[in-house]
Design a protein around this motif. Structure first.
Motif: not given
Lengths: 399, 92
Positions: A115, A119, A122-123, A125-126, A135, A137, A350, B3, B5
């Motif tokens: 988590a 970023s 995570l981006q 992953a998005a 994904a 977390v 985050h 993800a 968040r």
């Protein structure tokens, strides 16, 4: 406070007012290492030609590029043909994540991350989720460390194509259990992408990575250079339109001078690392010990010992992060914050959210190479009064 | 939504009674926390204060404040018009 204030230190930060600023934001970007500056100037002349061509100047550029690649490979314990230069650490992560997911599409479409990844992870992953992938977390504890067992269990679930874990967190410095995660990944037959942006050039790399991403300006190289390494045997396919550069891994004309400078900085940092780590880590310990003693209602976050040598983060109750940053800037300190009022999104970091720690009043101090003990002492001298005054302005009395 | 968040979900259960409600809707952190710290002393020991807030930072910061100040975070309840009622029990 600080009327007629003139710090003595001549330093240091990129774009800072060199007369008066103590630059404590190395986790955002480390000032250019002198070795990188020197190499860059030489390579700008010697390495400007197209390394893909066949004339003399092109051959010289190619030699420089391949020399830099070989040295980078040696520094990370890889083969030269496993290493590519990218245009940034973020691009290295995007290509590493999406390219491995694409290469392993038949194995599954599940991605596992912590988590508190950067970023860029995570981006990516998005983006993968928008393309129909999933994904998972994995959360972290109060110190920001992911539980290796929990991470391993997530990796072992059916259909996992890739797992991502950082070496150290960029906001709180906590080290992640990468070696244990790598063992779990190996047992499950899942490649592990390790984001080493905060530690490469500072700490030895944990073993067991399949894909590695890093960023030169975090270790004192120039901006615009990232490192992407993909181990032989790890299936990888470019998620971008085909291009012949960098063994078809990274599109676009190589920035040879910057790659040469990046590797010069990396080499220099590795030589200095042990001594400088010990020095910076002692300064971080000094801050970790002094801040809660000097400032009431403060929480120092992140792991006290299992941490990167140069990062310390704390949150001050009842104070807006933006107000502290502004006041510290006025008296000559460049630091950063994960508080929502300092973010373009107006959302708290985050990382702090995932840890469940205070997000307001947050200050991250990250010490660059050469940060002085005198500047740290000066920081500790001005901080209590700054916090006291901000609290007083909103009607909160400090004890 | 990015993800990572994802937050721990707010409680589904209906919001219980509170001895005092602090309306911090529309206020940015740290204001909701400052209001809570000031007003928790207005309720008797073991009574509950409900902080109404819609700044995303409050979702994390009120429970974190409870941990730091040794009060009890009872629960976080979603409000129908956005934001949360974050319940805190006074421990001392």
């Amino acid at each position: 406070m600080a009327a007629g204030f003139r710090p003595r230190r001549i330093a240091i930060g990129p774009g800072c007012d060199h007369e008066r600023v103590a630059y404590f934001d190395a986790a955002s970007t480390e000032p250019l290492h002198p070795a990188a500056r020197e190499a860059l100037i030489i390579a700008l002349d010697a390495g400007g030609a197209d390394p893909a061509r066949l004339y003399g100047a092109a051959r010289r550029a190619r030699l420089l590029l391949e020399g830099a690649r070989a040295e980078a490979a040696e520094a990370i314990g890889a083969r030269p043909d496993e290493v590519s230069f990218t245009s940034s650490g973020t691009q290295a992560v995007h290509l590493g994540v999406l390219g491995t997911l694409l290469g392993r599409r038949r194995a599954g479409r599940r991605l596992v991350t912590s988590a508190v990844e950067h970023s860029s992870v995570l981006q990516a992953a998005a983006a993968h989720e928008r393309e129909g992938g999933t994904a998972e977390v994995v959360g972290v504890g109060l110190t920001g460390r992911v539980d290796a067992g929990e991470f391993g269990a997530a990796v072992a679930r059916e259909g996992t194509a890739l797992a991502c874990l950082q070496t150290a967190n960029h906001e709180v410095g906590t080290l992640q259990p990468v070696a244990e995660a790598a063992k779990a990944c190996q047992a499950a037959g899942v490649p592990l992408l390790v984001d080493a942006a905060q530690t490469l050039g500072r700490l030895p790399l944990p073993s067991g990575w399949s894909v590695l991403a890093a960023s030169a300006h975090k270790w004192g190289g120039p901006a615009g250079v990232g490192l992407l390494a993909v181990r032989k045997g790890t299936r990888w396919r470019s998620p971008l339109p085909e291009d012949e550069r960098e063994r078809r891994r990274v599109p676009g004309f190589e920035n040879v001078p910057a790659a040469v400078a990046a590797v010069a900085a990396l080499r220099a940092r590795l030589t200095e690392a042990e001594e400088e780590n010990a020095r910076l880590s002692a300064l971080v310990d000094r801050i970790r010990e002094a801040v809660p003693r000097l400032v009431p209602d403060v929480e120092v976050v992140g792991d006290a010992t299992e941490r990167a040598p140069h990062i310390v983060t704390f949150s001050c109750l009842y104070v807006a992060g933006e107000a502290i940053l502004t006041e510290l800037d006025r008296v000559g300190f460049a630091v950063s914050s994960g508080s929502s009022c300092t973010a373009s999104t107006l959302r708290p970091s985050h990382v702090l959210e995932a840890m469940g720690v205070l997000t307001h009043g947050n200050v991250r101090v990250s010490l660059p190479r050469g940060a002085s003990g005198a500047d740290v002492d000066r920081f500790l001298a001005v901080l209590p009064e700054i916090v006291r005054r901000i609290r007083e302005s909103v009607g909160v009395k400090s004890q | 939504m990015m993800a990572g968040r994802q937050k721990p979900a707010a409680d589904e259960a209906p919001q219980p009674q509170a001895a005092l409600t602090i309306d911090a809707l529309g206020r940015k952190c740290p204001i909701p926390i400052i209001m809570l710290a000031e007003q928790i002393n207005y309720v008797p020991l073991n009574a509950t204060v409900a902080v109404l807030a819609d700044d995303p930072a409050a979702f994390t910061d009120v429970p974190a404040w409870c941990r730091l100040k040794s009060h009890h975070h009872v629960g976080t309840y979603e409000l129908p018009r956005g934001g949360w009622a974050i319940h805190v029990r006074r421990n001392y």
